[in-house]
Design a protein around this motif. Structure first.
Motif, PDB file in Angstrom:
ATOM      1  N   ARG A   1     -12.022  11.373  44.633  1.00  0.00           N
ATOM      2  CA  ARG A   1     -11.763   9.931  44.573  1.00  0.00           C
ATOM      3  C   ARG A   1     -10.764   9.597  43.480  1.00  0.00           C
ATOM      4  O   ARG A   1      -9.896   8.745  43.667  1.00  0.00           O
ATOM      5  N   ARG A   2     -10.876  10.251  42.334  1.00  0.00           N
ATOM      6  CA  ARG A   2      -9.934  10.002  41.232  1.00  0.00           C
ATOM      7  C   ARG A   2      -8.521  10.429  41.621  1.00  0.00           C
ATOM      8  O   ARG A   2      -7.559   9.697  41.398  1.00  0.00           O
ATOM      9  N   VAL A   3      -8.391  11.601  42.206  1.00  0.00           N
ATOM     10  CA  VAL A   3      -7.076  12.098  42.608  1.00  0.00           C
ATOM     11  C   VAL A   3      -6.479  11.206  43.696  1.00  0.00           C
ATOM     12  O   VAL A   3      -5.281  10.906  43.686  1.00  0.00           O
ATOM     13  N   SER A   4      -7.294  10.747  44.628  1.00  0.00           N
ATOM     14  CA  SER A   4      -6.799   9.850  45.678  1.00  0.00           C
ATOM     15  C   SER A   4      -6.286   8.539  45.089  1.00  0.00           C
ATOM     16  O   SER A   4      -5.240   8.035  45.500  1.00  0.00           O
ATOM     17  N   ALA A   5      -7.015   7.994  44.126  1.00  0.00           N
ATOM     18  CA  ALA A   5      -6.590   6.742  43.501  1.00  0.00           C
ATOM     19  C   ALA A   5      -5.278   6.932  42.748  1.00  0.00           C
ATOM     20  O   ALA A   5      -4.361   6.103  42.844  1.00  0.00           O
ATOM     21  N   VAL A   6      -5.157   8.026  42.023  1.00  0.00           N
ATOM     22  CA  VAL A   6      -3.909   8.301  41.298  1.00  0.00           C
ATOM     23  C   VAL A   6      -2.770   8.501  42.289  1.00  0.00           C
ATOM     24  O   VAL A   6      -1.655   8.016  42.078  1.00  0.00           O
ATOM     25  N   GLY A   7      -3.032   9.204  43.388  1.00  0.00           N
ATOM     26  CA  GLY A   7      -2.014   9.409  44.410  1.00  0.00           C
ATOM     27  C   GLY A   7      -1.547   8.113  45.038  1.00  0.00           C
ATOM     28  O   GLY A   7      -0.353   7.920  45.277  1.00  0.00           O
ATOM     29  N   ARG A   8      -2.489   7.199  45.297  1.00  0.00           N
ATOM     30  CA  ARG A   8      -2.098   5.897  45.858  1.00  0.00           C
ATOM     31  C   ARG A   8      -1.229   5.118  44.872  1.00  0.00           C
ATOM     32  O   ARG A   8      -0.236   4.516  45.255  1.00  0.00           O
ATOM     33  N   ARG A   9      -1.622   5.142  43.601  1.00  0.00           N
ATOM     34  CA  ARG A   9      -0.819   4.436  42.590  1.00  0.00           C
ATOM     35  C   ARG A   9       0.567   5.049  42.460  1.00  0.00           C
ATOM     36  O   ARG A   9       1.553   4.337  42.381  1.00  0.00           O
ATOM     37  N   LEU A  10       0.634   6.351  42.444  1.00  0.00           N
ATOM     38  CA  LEU A  10       1.917   7.035  42.324  1.00  0.00           C
ATOM     39  C   LEU A  10       2.786   6.771  43.542  1.00  0.00           C
ATOM     40  O   LEU A  10       3.980   6.500  43.420  1.00  0.00           O
ATOM     41  N   SER A  11       2.192   6.820  44.717  1.00  0.00           N
ATOM     42  CA  SER A  11       2.929   6.545  45.942  1.00  0.00           C
ATOM     43  C   SER A  11       3.481   5.126  45.948  1.00  0.00           C
ATOM     44  O   SER A  11       4.617   4.890  46.347  1.00  0.00           O
TER      45      SER A  11
ATOM     46  N   THR B   1       7.512   4.072  45.977  1.00  0.00           N
ATOM     47  CA  THR B   1       8.015   3.393  47.162  1.00  0.00           C
ATOM     48  C   THR B   1       8.541   2.024  46.752  1.00  0.00           C
ATOM     49  O   THR B   1       7.778   1.173  46.307  1.00  0.00           O
ATOM     50  N   PRO B   2       9.859   1.801  46.884  1.00  0.00           N
ATOM     51  CA  PRO B   2      10.391   0.496  46.482  1.00  0.00           C
ATOM     52  C   PRO B   2       9.864  -0.611  47.385  1.00  0.00           C
ATOM     53  O   PRO B   2       9.813  -0.480  48.593  1.00  0.00           O
ATOM     54  N   GLY B   3       9.452  -1.690  46.782  1.00  0.00           N
ATOM     55  CA  GLY B   3       8.985  -2.857  47.520  1.00  0.00           C
ATOM     56  C   GLY B   3       7.542  -2.762  47.973  1.00  0.00           C
ATOM     57  O   GLY B   3       7.041  -3.663  48.617  1.00  0.00           O
ATOM     58  N   ALA B   4       6.873  -1.670  47.671  1.00  0.00           N
ATOM     59  CA  ALA B   4       5.484  -1.519  48.094  1.00  0.00           C
ATOM     60  C   ALA B   4       4.565  -2.133  47.055  1.00  0.00           C
ATOM     61  O   ALA B   4       4.875  -2.193  45.879  1.00  0.00           O
ATOM     62  N   SER B   5       3.425  -2.583  47.521  1.00  0.00           N
ATOM     63  CA  SER B   5       2.457  -3.195  46.622  1.00  0.00           C
ATOM     64  C   SER B   5       1.062  -2.799  47.058  1.00  0.00           C
ATOM     65  O   SER B   5       0.803  -2.604  48.238  1.00  0.00           O
TER      66      SER B   5
END
Length: 104
Positions: free
Chosen positions: A20-30, A34-38
């Motif tokens: 879960r921690r790695v997934s959350a960090v991956g989502r934040r990093l992604s 990604t320009p314009g993503a939120s």
């Protein structure tokens, strides 16, 4: 037996927590890459979908090129290496009783 159960449970809990921690960090990093993503709900989805399609097309092209290169390489390898004389898995063992050439 109790010790194994403890370590199995501890490993499962740690694995789920870490995932879960790695997934959350991956989502934040992604999202930051990604320009314009939120990450906020209700944000415009259209730019993200368009970027995802562009990325998917790029990945598909790269995959196609890679497989084509691998096939060409396999063909070159096959042409340069001749086929083996016979099967190494043969069960025909008729020469076991024969004398070696040196006479022993």
């Amino acid at each position: 037996m109790i010790r194994r159960g403890f370590w199995l449970t501890a490993g499962a809990v740690t694995g789920i927590y870490g995932y879960r921690r790695v997934s959350a960090v991956g989502r934040r990093l992604s999202a930051s890459l990604t320009p314009g993503a939120s990450l906020t709900p209700g944000a415009s989805v259209k730019p993200r979908v368009q970027l995802a399609r562009t990325g998917a097309l790029r990945l598909a092209r790269q995959t196609y090129r890679f497989t084509r290169d691998v096939r060409e390489g396999m063909e070159l390898y096959r042409l340069t290496h001749s086929a083996p004389a016979g099967s190494t898995l043969s069960t025909d063992h008729t020469d076991h009783d024969a004398q070696p050439k040196d006479g022993h």
